[in-house]
Design a protein around this motif. Structure first.
Motif, PDB file in Angstrom:
ATOM      1  N   ALA A 101       0.842  -1.195   0.000  1.00 37.11           N
ATOM      2  CA  ALA A 101       0.000   0.000   0.000  1.00 37.11           C
ATOM      3  C   ALA A 101       0.880   1.249   0.000  1.00 37.11           C
ATOM      4  O   ALA A 101       1.982   1.254   0.557  1.00 37.11           O
ATOM      5  N   PRO A 102       0.426   2.328  -0.639  1.00 37.80           N
ATOM      6  CA  PRO A 102       1.255   3.533  -0.722  1.00 37.80           C
ATOM      7  C   PRO A 102       1.433   4.218   0.633  1.00 37.80           C
ATOM      8  O   PRO A 102       0.501   4.285   1.439  1.00 37.80           O
ATOM      9  N   ARG A 103       2.646   4.710   0.862  1.00 39.09           N
ATOM     10  CA  ARG A 103       2.956   5.462   2.073  1.00 39.09           C
ATOM     11  C   ARG A 103       3.581   6.780   1.631  1.00 39.09           C
ATOM     12  O   ARG A 103       4.642   6.795   1.017  1.00 39.09           O
ATOM     13  N   LEU A 104       2.923   7.879   1.933  1.00 41.56           N
ATOM     14  CA  LEU A 104       3.333   9.200   1.468  1.00 41.56           C
ATOM     15  C   LEU A 104       3.687  10.073   2.662  1.00 41.56           C
ATOM     16  O   LEU A 104       2.906  10.206   3.605  1.00 41.56           O
ATOM     17  N   ARG A 105       4.884  10.662   2.614  1.00 41.85           N
ATOM     18  CA  ARG A 105       5.360  11.490   3.720  1.00 41.85           C
ATOM     19  C   ARG A 105       5.888  12.814   3.184  1.00 41.85           C
ATOM     20  O   ARG A 105       6.388  12.884   2.064  1.00 41.85           O
ATOM     21  N   ALA A 106       5.776  13.849   4.009  1.00 44.96           N
ATOM     22  CA  ALA A 106       6.266  15.179   3.638  1.00 44.96           C
ATOM     23  C   ALA A 106       7.204  15.699   4.711  1.00 44.96           C
ATOM     24  O   ALA A 106       7.070  15.351   5.893  1.00 44.96           O
ATOM     25  N   ALA A 107       8.167  16.534   4.316  1.00 49.60           N
ATOM     26  CA  ALA A 107       9.130  17.096   5.261  1.00 49.60           C
ATOM     27  C   ALA A 107       8.408  18.075   6.189  1.00 49.60           C
ATOM     28  O   ALA A 107       7.785  19.030   5.736  1.00 49.60           O
ATOM     29  N   GLU A 108       8.520  17.840   7.474  1.00 50.23           N
ATOM     30  CA  GLU A 108       7.781  18.640   8.452  1.00 50.23           C
ATOM     31  C   GLU A 108       8.184  20.107   8.417  1.00 50.23           C
ATOM     32  O   GLU A 108       7.343  21.009   8.463  1.00 50.23           O
ATOM     33  N   ALA A 109       9.488  20.380   8.330  1.00 48.85           N
ATOM     34  CA  ALA A 109       9.947  21.772   8.345  1.00 48.85           C
ATOM     35  C   ALA A 109       9.429  22.530   7.132  1.00 48.85           C
ATOM     36  O   ALA A 109       9.017  23.689   7.226  1.00 48.85           O
ATOM     37  N   PRO A 132      18.549  13.911   7.217  1.00 46.64           N
ATOM     38  CA  PRO A 132      17.456  14.575   6.530  1.00 46.64           C
ATOM     39  C   PRO A 132      16.440  15.111   7.528  1.00 46.64           C
ATOM     40  O   PRO A 132      16.344  14.633   8.660  1.00 46.64           O
ATOM     41  N   GLY A 133      15.682  16.122   7.108  1.00 47.60           N
ATOM     42  CA  GLY A 133      14.679  16.713   7.988  1.00 47.60           C
ATOM     43  C   GLY A 133      13.603  15.714   8.364  1.00 47.60           C
ATOM     44  O   GLY A 133      13.334  14.750   7.644  1.00 47.60           O
ATOM     45  N   ALA A 134      12.957  15.948   9.505  1.00 46.36           N
ATOM     46  CA  ALA A 134      11.898  15.057   9.982  1.00 46.36           C
ATOM     47  C   ALA A 134      10.744  15.047   8.991  1.00 46.36           C
ATOM     48  O   ALA A 134      10.407  16.056   8.377  1.00 46.36           O
ATOM     49  N   ALA A 135      10.139  13.862   8.813  1.00 45.21           N
ATOM     50  CA  ALA A 135       9.019  13.713   7.893  1.00 45.21           C
ATOM     51  C   ALA A 135       7.749  13.427   8.673  1.00 45.21           C
ATOM     52  O   ALA A 135       7.776  12.830   9.746  1.00 45.21           O
ATOM     53  N   MET A 136       6.629  13.882   8.152  1.00 45.79           N
ATOM     54  CA  MET A 136       5.334  13.591   8.772  1.00 45.79           C
ATOM     55  C   MET A 136       4.529  12.738   7.802  1.00 45.79           C
ATOM     56  O   MET A 136       4.556  12.958   6.591  1.00 45.79           O
ATOM     57  N   PRO A 137       3.803  11.736   8.299  1.00 44.86           N
ATOM     58  CA  PRO A 137       3.020  10.886   7.407  1.00 44.86           C
ATOM     59  C   PRO A 137       1.826  11.638   6.840  1.00 44.86           C
ATOM     60  O   PRO A 137       1.151  12.380   7.543  1.00 44.86           O
ATOM     61  N   VAL A 138       1.592  11.464   5.539  1.00 45.06           N
ATOM     62  CA  VAL A 138       0.405  12.014   4.899  1.00 45.06           C
ATOM     63  C   VAL A 138      -0.575  10.886   4.638  1.00 45.06           C
ATOM     64  O   VAL A 138      -1.748  10.962   4.955  1.00 45.06           O
ATOM     65  N   ILE A 139      -0.054   9.816   4.017  1.00 44.13           N
ATOM     66  CA  ILE A 139      -0.810   8.580   3.866  1.00 44.13           C
ATOM     67  C   ILE A 139       0.104   7.467   4.322  1.00 44.13           C
ATOM     68  O   ILE A 139       1.218   7.332   3.828  1.00 44.13           O
ATOM     69  N   ASP A 140      -0.308   6.684   5.277  1.00 43.72           N
ATOM     70  CA  ASP A 140       0.551   5.644   5.830  1.00 43.72           C
ATOM     71  C   ASP A 140      -0.181   4.304   5.829  1.00 43.72           C
ATOM     72  O   ASP A 140      -1.081   4.070   6.629  1.00 43.72           O
ATOM     73  N   GLY A 141       0.156   3.467   4.858  1.00 45.27           N
ATOM     74  CA  GLY A 141      -0.393   2.119   4.836  1.00 45.27           C
ATOM     75  C   GLY A 141      -1.587   1.942   3.943  1.00 45.27           C
ATOM     76  O   GLY A 141      -1.890   0.844   3.516  1.00 45.27           O
ATOM     77  N   SER A 142      -2.321   2.989   3.656  1.00 48.08           N
ATOM     78  CA  SER A 142      -3.479   2.877   2.765  1.00 48.08           C
ATOM     79  C   SER A 142      -3.785   4.233   2.176  1.00 48.08           C
ATOM     80  O   SER A 142      -3.313   5.253   2.642  1.00 48.08           O
TER      81      SER A 142
END
Length: 608
Positions: free
Chosen positions: A12-20, A596-606
């Motif tokens: 399943a897709p997992r999408l993350r973005a840089a928090e900063a 690398p900068g901290a990442a926050m989950p946008v879509i995690d697992g589904s």
């Protein structure tokens, strides 16, 4: 730099973005019933990034729709219930890459370095990079095997498990028909008016919550800052939301620009009295300062890393003010000036008498010989590689003598060049720069002189903004494409249409100036100051590919010749690119010291 990352966990897709970067507003995430979009940069308007991202999500998600790519500086990942869409704006401002094998994409990121394996390098990429300064943004190749670039204006569709479904890319100029020309082009009397309207729209799209404009005292940057000041002064913001950023030189050739700079600042503040002038002392800055850091830490080899110290100094000042956008006058020279390759069109269509007449006018207006004008704009675009070989043969004797934009530099080993397609890369590069219709390719190639702003991109996380160039806006480019040569070329008066467009705003002293002091002094001082360091860098390089690719001693001789003033801008660019590649490879061999900068989950697992 990794602003966002897409990979798969358990299929399943997992999408993350840089928090900063999300905190600064440089990464925008929106969700609806249709799906989720993560946009790096801005779509439609800098001020309303959320609305732009939402509009993109809805337009692309419409069943059976073939959406027109909106104006903006962005890269985006859109996750829908049945598919994933990857895309970039037409002018390729924000990078986006994917790692693929066997038709399946395993990861997507704004950083090729984060996707790649430093032990598996794509040697053909380095030949492409070394064949000219425009190579990177329009080449799918990256330095790493198995990692591919999504090109400007390209839309890539994946299944939810990462299977490649399709790649669609329109010509960059395809969407430039925003201003339909009248029969035979726009009327001459309306050229300046139409450019003014297009520039006002371009600047308006880029005004943010806290806007900075780079001001140098030249026609281009002063025009952009004046338009921004007028917009803010007419109620589209507050005057204190505008910073006027300038590098100050108290000595040397560039000190001659100071009186123009002060006059520009005074006029801009007349329209926005609360605008904050930020004069950054740049007198001690030279090109190649801290070169190993600027060139070695980049995501890809960066041909203009030698100029990074100056821009970094200015970026730091804008960051302290909390700016969320920095506009420049970059791109005006090729976009709003007369297109000299129109001479090629006249020769190609048999209008030799008209071509000769206009070539004489060009020669008189630019203080050059007619033969030189015809060679540069008629002969060379027709046979670029042959023209460069003839020039190289006529000017042999030094490493830099006769070295043009595409021919193999003498320090690039012939065996490496043959094995990894340097000749094919040179042909591809020359076809991109000139094409079958050089007068049209001129606009496309000009766009990439400023993309993808590697210094701005590398610093964005710490600065909180990207550079943006109103003169390279699609609407501005479309307007200039539609104008006849008679409207744009006035011998002895460069950028005539821009001067007409800004006649009521530009101070007469700035409007009428035809020559601006270049940054040659920074370059010459930098080579004198750092030449020995650059030679030591080449001789001590640890990456084995440096020795395999380059005859290091010949490259060192080129540095010595450049120190003495041998060569020209084209040959120095070739040397600068090679030095940047040496530093980049050396940085690749060294252990990474920054996480690398901290990442926050946008879509995690589904995706739901």
């Amino acid at each position: 730099m990794q602003a966002l990352r897409l990979d798969w966990a358990g299929g399943a897709p997992r999408l993350r973005a840089a928090e900063a970067m999300a905190r600064h507003g440089l990464v925008t995430t929106v969700s609806s019933r249709a799906g989720t979009a993560v946009v790096v940069g801005w779509v439609g308007s800098v001020r309303d990034r959320v609305a732009g991202a939402r509009g993109l999500l809805d337009d692309v998600g419409r069943p059976g729709a073939t959406p027109r790519l909106p104006i903006g500086d962005y890269a985006a990942i859109l996750v829908y219930p049945d598919r994933i869409v990857l895309m970039r704006d037409c002018h390729a401002r924000i990078p986006l890459f994917f790692r693929e094998s066997g038709g399946r994409v395993s990861a997507v990121s704004t950083s090729a370095r984060c996707l790649g394996d430093s032990e598996r390098l794509e040697h053909g990429y380095f030949c492409r990079y070394l064949s000219g300064n425009l190579a990177q943004p329009h080449s799918e190749l990256t330095p790493f095997s198995g990692v591919h670039r999504i090109l400007g204006g390209e839309v890539v569709e994946l299944s939810l498990t990462g299977q490649m479904r399709g790649r669609v890319r329109g010509r960059v100029g395809e969407a430039d028909a925003l201003r339909e020309p009248t029969a035979g082009g726009l009327r001459l009397s309306g050229a300046g008016k139409n450019l003014r309207l297009a520039l006002e729209s371009a600047v308006g799209r880029r005004v943010g919550r806290m806007t900075a404009c780079h001001v140098s005292g030249g026609t281009d940057s002063t025009s952009i800052a004046l338009l921004a000041a007028r917009l803010l002064g007419r109620g589209q913001g507050r005057g204190e939301d505008l910073a006027l950023l300038a590098g100050r030189f108290d000595t040397g050739e560039l000190a001659g620009e100071r009186s123009y700079l002060e006059e520009a600042m005074k006029e801009i503040r007349r329209h926005a009295p609360a605008a904050r002038p930020v004069m950054v002392d740049a007198g001690d800055v030279t090109d190649f300062d801290d070169f190993e850091h600027h060139a070695g830490a980049a995501d890809e080899p960066h041909a203009h890393a030698f100029r990074a110290p100056f821009w970094s100094r200015l970026h730091g000042a804008a960051a302290e003010l909390g700016c969320d956008i920095l506009m420049t006058g970059c791109g005006a020279d090729p976009i709003v000036d007369a297109n000299p390759l129109h001479l090629h069109k006249l020769a190609r269509t048999g209008q030799l008498r008209q071509m000769t007449k206009q070539a004489r006018a060009w020669a008189a207006g630019t203080e050059r010989g007619v033969r030189d004008v015809v060679y540069d704009y008629v002969m060379r675009p027709a046979l670029p590689l042959a023209a460069e070989r003839i020039t190289a043969l006529a000017r042999r004797g030094t490493v830099l003598g006769g070295l043009g934009s595409f021919t193999r530099p003498r320090w690039l080993r012939p065996g490496f060049a043959r094995a990894h397609g340097y000749r094919e890369a040179s042909i591809a590069e020359s076809r991109f720069v000139f094409g079958r219709r050089p007068e049209e390719s001129f606009f496309d190639a000009a766009n990439y002189l400023a993309a993808p702003d590697a210094v701005s991109w590398h610093r964005a996380r710490q600065d909180g903004f990207f550079l943006s160039h109103p003169f390279l806006d699609r609407e501005v480019t479309a307007t200039m494409r539609s104008l006849p040569v008679a409207a744009t070329f006035h011998p002895g008066r460069p950028k005539a249409v821009l001067r007409e467009a800004m006649d009521d705003l530009l101070p007469s002293r700035i409007r009428d100036r035809a020559v601006k002091v270049p940054f040659d002094q920074l370059y010459a001082r930098g080579l004198r100051k750092h030449g020995d360091e650059l030679i030591d860098l080449c001789r001590s390089a640890r990456h084995p590919l440096v020795e395999e690719m380059f005859d290091v001693e010949v490259l060192c001789r080129a540095v010595r010749e450049a120190q003495l003033g041998v060569g020209n801008a084209a040959s120095w660019d070739r040397m600068n690119s090679s030095l940047a590649l040496v530093a980049w490879l050396d940085g690749l061999a060294a252990p990474r010291t920054s996480a690398p900068g901290a990442a926050m989950p946008v879509i995690d697992g589904s995706c739901s």
